[in-house]
Design an enzyme around this catalytic site. Structure first.
Site, mmCIF file in Angstrom:
data_model
loop_
_atom_site.group_PDB
_atom_site.id
_atom_site.type_symbol
_atom_site.label_atom_id
_atom_site.label_comp_id
_atom_site.label_asym_id
_atom_site.label_seq_id
_atom_site.Cartn_x
_atom_site.Cartn_y
_atom_site.Cartn_z
ATOM 1 N N GLU A 104 -17.954 15.091 -1.486
ATOM 2 C CA GLU A 104 -16.791 14.193 -1.411
ATOM 3 C C GLU A 104 -15.808 14.545 -2.520
ATOM 4 O O GLU A 104 -16.152 14.558 -3.712
ATOM 5 C CB GLU A 104 -17.188 12.717 -1.511
ATOM 6 N N ASP A 162 -4.295 11.443 -2.859
ATOM 7 C CA ASP A 162 -3.047 10.918 -3.425
ATOM 8 C C ASP A 162 -1.866 11.321 -2.543
ATOM 9 O O ASP A 162 -1.699 12.511 -2.247
ATOM 10 C CB ASP A 162 -2.833 11.482 -4.832
ATOM 11 N N LYS A 164 7.049 11.368 -3.398
ATOM 12 C CA LYS A 164 8.370 11.909 -3.728
ATOM 13 C C LYS A 164 8.480 13.349 -3.240
ATOM 14 O O LYS A 164 7.533 14.135 -3.408
ATOM 15 C CB LYS A 164 8.600 11.871 -5.239
ATOM 16 N N ASP A 196 -3.542 7.037 4.963
ATOM 17 C CA ASP A 196 -2.762 5.900 5.470
ATOM 18 C C ASP A 196 -1.279 6.270 5.520
ATOM 19 O O ASP A 196 -0.445 5.400 5.731
ATOM 20 C CB ASP A 196 -2.966 4.681 4.559
ATOM 21 N N ARG A 229 -11.825 1.435 -1.365
ATOM 22 C CA ARG A 229 -10.928 0.526 -2.079
ATOM 23 C C ARG A 229 -9.460 0.839 -1.757
ATOM 24 O O ARG A 229 -8.644 -0.043 -1.545
ATOM 25 C CB ARG A 229 -11.194 0.750 -3.572
ATOM 26 N N TYR A 230 -9.164 2.124 -1.710
ATOM 27 C CA TYR A 230 -7.783 2.524 -1.445
ATOM 28 C C TYR A 230 -7.373 2.121 -0.029
ATOM 29 O O TYR A 230 -6.269 1.633 0.206
ATOM 30 C CB TYR A 230 -7.625 4.041 -1.641
#
Ligand SMILES: C[S@@+](CC[C@H](N)C(=O)[O-])C[C@H]1O[C@@H](n2cnc3c(N)ncnc32)[C@H](O)[C@@H]1O
Length: 241
Positions: free
Chosen positions: A72, A146, A150, A182, A221-222
């Protein structure tokens, strides 16, 4: 431990000078108990990248007897990593995460749940990918990397062709890669990068296959935060052909 970075955020430790793909490494100051986990427990389960990887790789987990190794990348708070380790005691899990708080959370779970099948790299997963032998991984996960929204930061996104090429090398034929995001635009670029990576085949047969999270993929969690903020996620499963 921490890789040195220059003022552009470039990782100075690797020959290839990859762009840094993660944000902060440290949150709150560690409590005494957390510091002890870091100082004493982490070395017991940390990968030794200065030594050659054992052959077969399952030996990393001795004395736990495991028959597969899963990887992972960017486990964050470790919810998914710990869940998989507890649910699959015959699988060895390697987790990579440079964020100290997340590593300490997993060390806490290892101790509390007596998990013998987790090994950690508290730094950039790309170091581990270079170290792993070809075809040594049965399944890999990159969940909610992440987003780097931008425009000037887009090139920091982890899931792109160079990472997929490294994953194609280490995942055995017939193995699996799971990607989650997401961010609709990131899902599109993941799929486009996959089109240039013929070593992977997207296994989706219909929309439910990427819109509904598989039952053996616990919410992280994210992802929970994304749900609270009204974003829907894509769950992309690929077979290493
Ligand atoms: C948005 S968070 C998601 C965390 C977790 N997967 C989840 O779903 O809750 C992305 C994580 O990837 C980690 N990350 C980014 N680049 C990485 C890299 N090169 N190697 C390992 N982890 C990385 C970050 O530190 C961060 O914790």
């Amino acid at each position: 431990m921490a890789a040195d970075t220059d003022d552009q955020g470039n990782d100075d430790s690797g020959a290839s000078r990859e762009l840094r793909s993660f944000g902060r490494r440290r949150g709150r100051v560690l409590s005494a108990r957390q510091q002890a986990l870091w100082d004493v427990d982490l070395p017991r389960v940390a990968l030794d990248l200065a030594a050659n990887a054992p052959s077969p790789l399952t030996r990393l987990f001795a004395p736990a007897a495991v028959s597969e190794v899963w990887l992972e990348i960017g486990f964050g708070g470790g919810e998914h990593l710990v869940w998989q380790a507890a649910d699959n005691p015959k699988v060895g899990l390697i987790g990579c995460e440079p964020f100290e708080d997340g590593v300490v959370k997993v060390l806490t779970a290892i101790e509390e749940q007596r998990l013998a099948n987790i090994r950690l790299h508290a730094d950039d997963a790309r170091d581990v990918l270079r170290w792993l032998p070809e075809g040594s991984i049965d399944r890999a996960f990159v969940l909610f990397p992440d987003p780097w929204p931008k425009r000037k930061h887009l090139k920091r996104r982890l899931v792109a062709e160079p990472l997929l090429a490294q994953l194609a090398r280490v995942i055995r034929p017939g193995g699996q890669l799971r990607l989650g995001t997401d961010i609709a635009d990131y899902a599109r670029t993941m799929l486009m990068a996959m089109q240039h990576t013929p070593a992977f085949r997207w296994t989706a047969a219909g929309p439910d296959d990427w819109r509904i999270r598989p039952t053996d993929w616990p919410e992280t969690r994210y992802e929970a935060k994304a749900v609270r903020e009204g974003r829907t996620s894509s769950y992309l499963l690929f077979e290493r052909v």
